[in-house]
Design a protein around this motif. Structure first.
Motif, short mmCIF file in Angstrom:
data_model
loop_
_atom_site.label_atom_id
_atom_site.label_comp_id
_atom_site.label_asym_id
_atom_site.label_seq_id
_atom_site.Cartn_x
_atom_site.Cartn_y
_atom_site.Cartn_z
N HIS A 1 32.08 42.99 49.28
CA HIS A 1 31.91 41.55 49.54
C HIS A 1 31.24 41.33 50.89
CE1 HIS A 1 33.50 37.68 51.14
NE2 HIS A 1 33.54 37.25 49.88
N TYR B 1 39.88 38.71 42.51
CA TYR B 1 39.67 39.10 43.91
C TYR B 1 38.99 37.95 44.67
CZ TYR B 1 40.19 43.81 41.86
OH TYR B 1 40.62 44.91 41.17
N ALA C 1 37.19 44.35 34.31
CA ALA C 1 36.71 44.41 35.70
C ALA C 1 36.10 43.08 36.12
CB ALA C 1 35.69 45.54 35.86
N TYR D 1 36.80 45.77 46.97
CA TYR D 1 36.06 44.53 46.73
C TYR D 1 35.64 43.90 48.06
CZ TYR D 1 35.29 39.65 45.25
OH TYR D 1 34.77 38.39 45.04
N TYR E 1 41.33 45.69 45.78
CA TYR E 1 40.87 44.52 46.54
C TYR E 1 40.22 44.94 47.85
CZ TYR E 1 41.19 40.10 49.13
OH TYR E 1 40.90 38.98 49.87
N VAL F 1 34.72 48.43 39.76
CA VAL F 1 34.95 47.24 40.56
C VAL F 1 33.68 46.40 40.48
CG1 VAL F 1 34.23 48.22 42.78
CG2 VAL F 1 35.86 46.36 42.74
N ALA F 2 33.86 45.09 40.39
CA ALA F 2 32.71 44.20 40.25
C ALA F 2 32.71 43.17 41.37
CB ALA F 2 32.77 43.47 38.89
N LEU F 3 31.54 42.67 41.66
CA LEU F 3 31.41 41.47 42.49
C LEU F 3 31.06 40.32 41.56
CD1 LEU F 3 29.45 42.71 45.63
CD2 LEU F 3 31.88 42.13 45.47
N ASP F 4 31.87 39.28 41.60
CA ASP F 4 31.84 38.18 40.63
C ASP F 4 30.79 37.13 40.98
OD1 ASP F 4 33.54 37.89 42.91
OD2 ASP F 4 34.28 36.00 42.08
N GLU G 1 39.02 40.79 36.77
CA GLU G 1 39.63 41.19 38.04
C GLU G 1 38.80 40.72 39.24
OE1 GLU G 1 41.85 45.25 36.37
OE2 GLU G 1 39.86 45.37 37.28
N SER G 2 37.48 40.83 39.09
CA SER G 2 36.63 40.46 40.22
C SER G 2 36.77 38.97 40.55
CB SER G 2 35.17 40.83 39.95
OG SER G 2 34.59 39.97 39.00
N THR G 3 36.95 38.14 39.51
CA THR G 3 37.14 36.72 39.81
C THR G 3 38.50 36.49 40.47
OG1 THR G 3 38.12 36.08 37.67
CG2 THR G 3 35.72 36.09 37.82
#
Lengths: 561, 561
Positions: free
Chosen positions: A535, A424, A417, A531, A528, A381-384, A420-422
């Motif tokens: 977040h 989210y 990923a 995330y 999510y 999982v990433a933070l965008d 996906e992060s964008t």
């Protein structure tokens, strides 16, 4: 409409301008022509001089805009064979806030010999980021003095916007500020050049210059608090008369008619902004359908019914997109930008070779590989936040995270990923609107990214649980500008009475629609949630590690804070 | 010592065995010879059959070990020209836990036709990971029944260790278990082959088979609780007689003398483990100096004064490294492994080309680029958990994190952040010892990684604030084994009275020493605080996102949990 009529929209981008000639009956795109700006983005040295620009500066040459008019409009007339008499309206759209100082008659200061060698005499492009100190001070003063206008802008005015840029001129070059009879958005300036009449549009005033239909600009006292010399900036260098989108600014001047090949007097709409002009061009003239312009960053535009305060948006402007409705703008700072970073910095040679073997771009190859993965399969999982976070945290000091890495992690897993992060991030924005009672039931995407990357569009649908349609045009800005030109012309001239009417005839979507897969949506719901936890943990003060790392970085490299 | 005498150490690695002939007077390495295992790591199909192994299996062929003796020992004798009469001792070291079932006379079951086609008849290599279910059950039962031996192993017995592997044999092949007169570490088995005498060493028993000098093995009731058929495993298939390191196991048999070219009766030391044998070989025979064997993973060995419970270590064994002292082992699951992953999966083609242009390996090129960075300059911090975390969290389900990414992040910045994160992980281990009153004042590093990468060694020094010396030999295991051989021979035969005496003559360090730079240390102190916050947040239950992502991954790909 008995006679076949046409309009021209001119879209002024970052590197070039594009004219589009469209058929008013059905929105068919008859001809298009691009003109590259000779001086492009000026971020190293001032053209024709040895003057170096500081980091974060980004200027443009207003003459490049005039050249677009002179080159691209005649080109579409010639390509299409359309009779200039049948071109009944003209509209433009532009990047924003892209602003310049001019004399009282609209002559850009940089056209004058005494200012030509002064960087502050030129156009400050939207991505000129050297007014951060001014933005910080403006926000601080506004907060301290309790101005509520910040609420309309997610609590923060960006360094990219009008008043920080104007204030930078005053701070660093008071002589330029004094010489500037007018400070004006480039989009309004071009309309001025076309019509000979200075007008200002509600869109840029609202989104970039802290204006609202009900409250107007901040009071003079506010500007005085910034700097006494700025107290009367609005009355001295701007205008309190703001015109709704689709209004006729004036008719084409004789000189412009000579340059462009159009008839003098051809109606010209008031100026507009690229993303905002795209909204009716992709059929959206009512609430509940959010338009996302996807590119290096994401811009989200949504119509509401009444104006509400929404956390972390870029702005809400009554009539800022479509007359009569509040237009909400939100944004994600880094979308295609981070994918581009990944492709350039993180994709191994073996992938480049395999992509070449298959005659694919590396993006296409990664998309193909990533499309084979199941959601959740990567364990990532990433933070965008590669460029910080605009909405809804409004924090440029946040940074990107990749979590879940193992030695089995493959590049396409990271790539997916990151996509996906964008998605989210977009879901956060949508749920933020919904939580304030502003419904979102469909997404319309436009821009280069969704054209090229269907996997991305499907992921956005699966993550948000919303159906997605893609724009029917690759030139939403120019089409929207042309539509506004047709509205400015009005029915009597063969145009339209309103943007609603124009959109119903001229706007169209790509036929293919993307709908969420419920099983995949259920998996993304779980991802999510992860995330969201991250977040809030990193974005809302529980762990300000990202800020501390940036602070340490600045100390270490000795750069100014 | 009037006459020049020699000893041989044989190091049994994962892919090959290596013999080293050393001069006892000064530790000079006279000759070395490597023999690659013909069957290597058996992780796909059983040799000479169509039998496929399941995932996570890793076997070896004991015949490969015998071939090392037959090939590598004669080779060093021949290369060196040393008279076999002057080789006064022999020692070995091995990977562990690497174990096998044999008949009561020591014949490996896989040498017998009736068991040759049975995977459980072969050697289970240290990295055989198919006994995870058994390890989980063993840990659960031990916790439920309140056995305190878990405290000696950081609270958890690894699936790599002796009893999970033995139990897997029983579970999946009770007939093999029944036929196994002995279950034995390969290192003890090789000594048995050399001497004709079955012995067991305290090191592997302590670190891998839950034995301690004061408490012995877990009681029979514990094994009965695992499976009634295992109740008497120790008495039936192992031994309660464990010999201290450096003890003479016996003399070389005539058959082995014929094979090796050494004299019959040559003293052979009891078996040892590679990393543990290295400790005296790098001059460490006393507390306060931690030895880190750096490779794909890090193994930390430290001597104490008295045995204490320490969180999250791999084990503490009285006399497990040096007789008379408690030997602590801790570990990091992923060091070189993650650097290798990065180079393979994340380095762009442009870097490969530039490295090739400069005639550097990609690791060398990245090191060169990373060395130009200031600490903190990248704005990145990583969690080094690409393979989970052994010490001090003992959690294989943790995963790697990169935080602080921006579109300006460059590959060498990530590479350096990954190196730094492993240094932070080592600092956690060292501070964990110190917090329990077990001092650490110097680091000695050995293994391939510090040989090749000086930047890494300097970063470890700057991060930990400790001076670092590098091993004087690239063959610490074999040198340590030879030293133990010299101790087994004793002074009367021209050897040494103790490992302390052997080390004082034979062990040496690389001359260059690395010391922490106080300014850089101060920056790393700040970064380490960030690492610690993330370490505890993700590693101690505040946010179990990594476990949930792994759980989701397993659900999604339908793999067994």
């Amino acid at each position: 409409m008995s006679r076949r009529t046409f309009a021209i929209g001119v879209d002024f981008g970052t590197e070039s301008g594009r004219a589009l000639l469209v058929d008013l009956t059905n929105g068919q795109e008859i001809a298009t022509a691009i003109h590259l700006y000779a001086n492009g983005v000026i971020d190293e040295g001032l053209p024709g001089t040895n003057i170096q620009l500081e980091p974060d500066w980004a200027l443009q040459d207003p003459n490049d805009y005039l050249e677009v008019l002179k080159k691209a409009i005649p080109a579409v007339l010639e390509k299409s064979g359309v009779n200039p008499e049948d071109v009944i309206g003209l509209g433009i759209d532009f990047t924003a806030c892209t602003m310049l100082p001019t004399t009282s008659d609209g002559t850009p200061l940089c056209f004058l010999p005494q200012w030509r060698n002064h960087p502050h005499g030129w156009v400050k492009l939207w991505k000129h980021h050297a007014a951060q100190d001014e933005a910080n001070q403006l926000n601080r003063i506004a907060r301290e003095q309790g101005y509520t206008f910040l609420d309309r802008y997610g609590g923060k005015i960006s360094s990219e916007w009008f008043f920080p840029k104007a204030w930078q001129i005053l701070n660093e070059a008071p002589e330029v500020y004094a010489a500037a009879g007018r400070l004006i958005e480039a989009t309004d300036w071009v309309v001025w050049q076309l019509t000979g009449i200075e007008t200002r549009n509600e869109c840029t005033a609202g989104y970039k210059a802290i204006w609202s239909k009900s409250e107007g600009f901040p009071p003079n006292a506010f500007f005085r608090a910034l700097d006494p010399r700025m107290e009367h900036i609005v009355d001295e260098k701007m205008s309190r008369t703001l015109l709704p989108l689709g209004t006729k600014a004036g008719g084409l001047t004789q000189e412009m008619a000579d340059w462009t090949g159009l008839l003098p007097g051809t109606p010209v709409a008031v100026a507009n902004v690229d993303a905002h002009a795209s909204v009716p061009a992709v059929t959206v003239t009512e609430p509940e359908r959010i338009v996302i312009t996807m590119g290096t960053s994401n811009c989200h535009l949504l119509l509401g019914v009444e104006e509400r305060v929404v956390e972390g948006i870029c702005g809400v402007v009554q009539g800022g997109i479509i007359p009569g409705l509040p237009g909400y703008e939100a944004g994600q700072s880094c979308v295609g930008d981070s994918f581009g970073w990944f492709v350039e910095q993180c994709v191994p040679a073996s992938y480049e070779r395999e992509a070449a073997n298959q005659n694919l771009s590396i993006h296409q190859y990664l998309e193909q590989q990533a499309a084979r993965l199941l959601p959740g399969e990567s364990g990532l999982v990433a933070l965008d936040w590669w460029n910080g976070n605009r909405s809804i945290l409004v924090d440029a000091d946040l940074s990107g995270v990749l979590l879940g890495l193992t030695i089995a992690t493959r590049p396409e897993e990271i790539y997916r990923a990151m996509i996906e992060s964008t998605a989210y991030g977009t879901r956060v924005i949508i749920e933020n609107f919904q939580a304030r009672g502003i419904p979102v039931k469909e997404i319309v995407v436009t821009g280069g990214l969704p054209e090229r990357n269907k996997l991305l569009v499907q992921i956005y649908s699966d993550v948000t649980g919303l159906p997605i349609r893609r724009s029917g045009t690759t030139q939403g800005g120019a089409l929207g500008a042309a539509m506004h030109g047709a509205v400015a012309a009005g029915t009597s001239a063969g145009g339209y009475a309103s943007i609603f009417e124009a959109a119903s005839h001229m706007a169209h979507l790509h036929e293919e629609s993307f709908t969420p897969n419920p099983q995949i949506k259920a998996i993304y719901d779980r991802l999510y949630q992860e995330y969201l936890i991250l977040h809030d943990y990193f974005g809302r003060g529980a762990n300000d590690v990202m800020k501390r790392l940036k602070q340490l970085r600045e100390e270490v490299i000795g750069a100014p804070k």
